[in-house]
Structure formats: structure tokens, C-alpha cells
Write an enzyme that holds these catalytic residues in place. Structure first.
Site, PDB file in Angstrom:
ATOM      1  N   SER A   1       0.824  -1.205   0.000  1.00  0.00           N
ATOM      2  CA  SER A   1       0.000   0.000   0.000  1.00  0.00           C
ATOM      3  C   SER A   1       0.864   1.263   0.000  1.00  0.00           C
ATOM      4  O   SER A   1       1.637   1.488  -0.928  1.00  0.00           O
ATOM      5  CB  SER A   1      -0.963  -0.055   1.185  1.00  0.00           C
ATOM      6  OG  SER A   1      -1.977   0.915   1.076  1.00  0.00           O
TER       7      SER A   1
ATOM      8  N   ASP B   1      -9.838  -4.907  -4.345  1.00  0.00           N
ATOM      9  CA  ASP B   1      -9.257  -3.933  -3.412  1.00  0.00           C
ATOM     10  C   ASP B   1     -10.190  -2.736  -3.266  1.00  0.00           C
ATOM     11  O   ASP B   1     -10.503  -2.050  -4.240  1.00  0.00           O
ATOM     12  CB  ASP B   1      -7.891  -3.473  -3.931  1.00  0.00           C
ATOM     13  CG  ASP B   1      -7.070  -2.751  -2.876  1.00  0.00           C
ATOM     14  OD1 ASP B   1      -7.667  -2.032  -2.056  1.00  0.00           O
ATOM     15  OD2 ASP B   1      -5.834  -2.900  -2.882  1.00  0.00           O
TER      16      ASP B   1
ATOM     17  N   HIS C   1      -7.930  -5.420  -0.036  1.00  0.00           N
ATOM     18  CA  HIS C   1      -6.726  -4.661   0.303  1.00  0.00           C
ATOM     19  C   HIS C   1      -5.927  -5.438   1.344  1.00  0.00           C
ATOM     20  O   HIS C   1      -5.823  -5.057   2.519  1.00  0.00           O
ATOM     21  CB  HIS C   1      -7.113  -3.280   0.834  1.00  0.00           C
ATOM     22  CG  HIS C   1      -5.966  -2.320   0.893  1.00  0.00           C
ATOM     23  ND1 HIS C   1      -5.307  -1.879  -0.233  1.00  0.00           N
ATOM     24  CD2 HIS C   1      -5.354  -1.711   1.948  1.00  0.00           C
ATOM     25  CE1 HIS C   1      -4.356  -1.041   0.123  1.00  0.00           C
ATOM     26  NE2 HIS C   1      -4.351  -0.930   1.441  1.00  0.00           N
TER      27      HIS C   1
END
Length: 241
Positions: free
Chosen positions: A122, A178, A211
Site C-alpha cells: 500500500s 481492493d 486490500h
């Protein structure tokens, strides 16, 4: 702003010949080393897990938390165009400089730049990719899980003249589901990286993955690391970092 806490380090078990620097996402920690070690993998690799500084994050109502740069949008509001309009350029550059310091520390310890891999998840992935593209040292590889491209409209201003990492392998992985960094944003970021001239960009997608990371993705990452930093140990014991 207080400086980040010292990184968490997993030393090499054998002679230290390579280093992987793995950066966490917004507010979390990322650690895969122990699982790989239990499987007898990467014994001559030292893993460094840097800690982001505590900064106010706009998208979290200004709350202070570990972050590599400020974010004003997430999820469906965080697309390529809005990312360009709402960039924390000083924060990105500050984190890039810190990552470059970690790289230099490893070089000073005798690790060849070509045996250093930089990556993360991320936010940590985004800064790792940006640092890898703009680094003045020729790295072994760069990876990003659930990543996105930062400062893409200004990227060429930060690329060194001889561009050492133009041909460096980049591995990008993204879940199709995600909900924080949308897949389309990651896909477009990978395409932009190729458009600016990077010659070795791999982008893989994973169905039913949000995610986070999953075993298939982690196996693909392990194969990437095995390819870019293969073993070269002579059997000597590691003295540690």
C-alpha cells in the site's frame, strides 16, 4: 514531526549477501520473513522493516498515525487524476530520502546495490516504487503489493540523468476487489510506469482479493525475490547486521 522509530531487523541466518527492505502500509506492519524462514528460504537475506513516522492523516480526520505521506482520499475517491491533484509531495520526498538512507546504510555494510530489493504494501509500496524509480543506485529489484504511483506528473523531474533502474525488475501485485486502493488505479499506475520508459514491469492481478495479501500473491513475490537475489552463500555463518 518526530523521526521514525528504528527499523525492525531480521538478520540473515547465513552469510549476509542480500537485503530486502519491506515497508508497511498506512498504520500497519508487514512481516513475511519468519514464515519464509520456517520454510528454509532466504537464509542469507536480511529483512529490514522500517517504521513510518507519526503524521496527521487528512483522510482519517487529521488523526496522527504511522504514515509515509498524507492522504486526502481513499477507495473510490482515490483515482489517478485525484491522486495527482491531492499529492503530499513534501511527505513523499521525505520518505524517499529516508528509504535512500536505508539503502546507503546497507551499501556501507558491504551489500552490493544489485543485492538490495525495496518494496512494501500500500503506502509503503507506493514510496518503494517511487524510490526505486528515482534511486541513484542500481537495485536488484522493486516490488509493490496494492501499490499506486505517486508524483506521476512530476516523476521525470526526479529521475537521475543516467537512470540506473530503467531496466530493474519491478513486480506489482493487486487484488481485483481492493476497496482501498482500487484495482484500476493500480493497473493504470503500472501502465504509466511502462509509458515513462521502465523496461521490466510485471503486473499481476488476484481475483477475490481485497486490500490485503493472500498466499498465491506471496508465493509470486517469493519467486520474484528468488529470481532477483538468488543464493550466493559460501556456507559461512552470518555475523548479523
Amino acid at each position: 514531526m518526530a523521526p521514525p522509530r528504528a527499523p525492525y531487523i531480521v538478520p540473515a541466518l547465513k552469510k549476509h549477501t542480500a537485503t530486502v527492505i519491506m515497508a508497511h502500509g498506512l498504520g500497519d506492519r508487514m512481516s513475511l520473513a519468519q514464515n519464509w524462514r520456517r520454510r528454509g528460504m532466504f537464509d542469507e537475506v536480511a529483512f529490514i522493516f522500517p517504521n513510518a513516522p507519526m503524521i496527521p492523516i487528512t483522510v482519517n480526520f487529521g488523526m496522527t498515525m504511522p504514515g509515509w505521506h498524507d492522504l486526502t482520499k481513499l477507495g473510490r475517491e482515490l483515482d489517478y487524476e485525484s491522486a495527482i491533484r491531492h499529492q503530499d509531495e513534501p511527505g513523499v520526498l521525505r520518505s524517499r530520502d529516508y528509504f535512500n538512507t536505508l539503502i546507503k546504510e546497507q551499501i556501507d555494510k558491504g551489500i552490493k546495490p544489485s543485492r538490495i530489493v525495496l518494496g512494501g504494501f500500500s503506502q509503503g509500496a507506493a514510496i518503494s516504487v517511487f524510490t526505486g524509480i528515482t534511486c541513484k543506485e542500481k537495485l536488484g529489484g522493486v516490488f509493490g503489493l496494492s501499490s499506486y504511483l505517486v508524483l506521476s506528473d512530476k516523476l521525470k523531474n526526479y529521475i537521475p540523468e543516467n537512470w540506473p533502474n530503467k531496466k530493474t525488475p519491478f513486480f506489482l501485485a493487486h487484488g481485483l476487489e481492493d476497496e482501498i486502493v482500487l484495482f484500476d488505479f493500480g493497473d493504470l499506475s503500472a501502465k504509466k510506469m511502462k509509458e515513462i520508459g521502465l523496461e521490466d514491469v510485471t503486473f499481476k492481478s488476484y481475483p477475490n482479493l481485497g486490500h490485503s495479501a493472500d498466499p498465491v500473491e506471496i508465493e509470486d513475490l517469493a519467486r520474484f525475490l528468488q529470481k532477483v537475489i538468488p543464493p550466493e552463500d559460501d556456507g559461512q555463518a552470518s555475523a548479523g547486521l
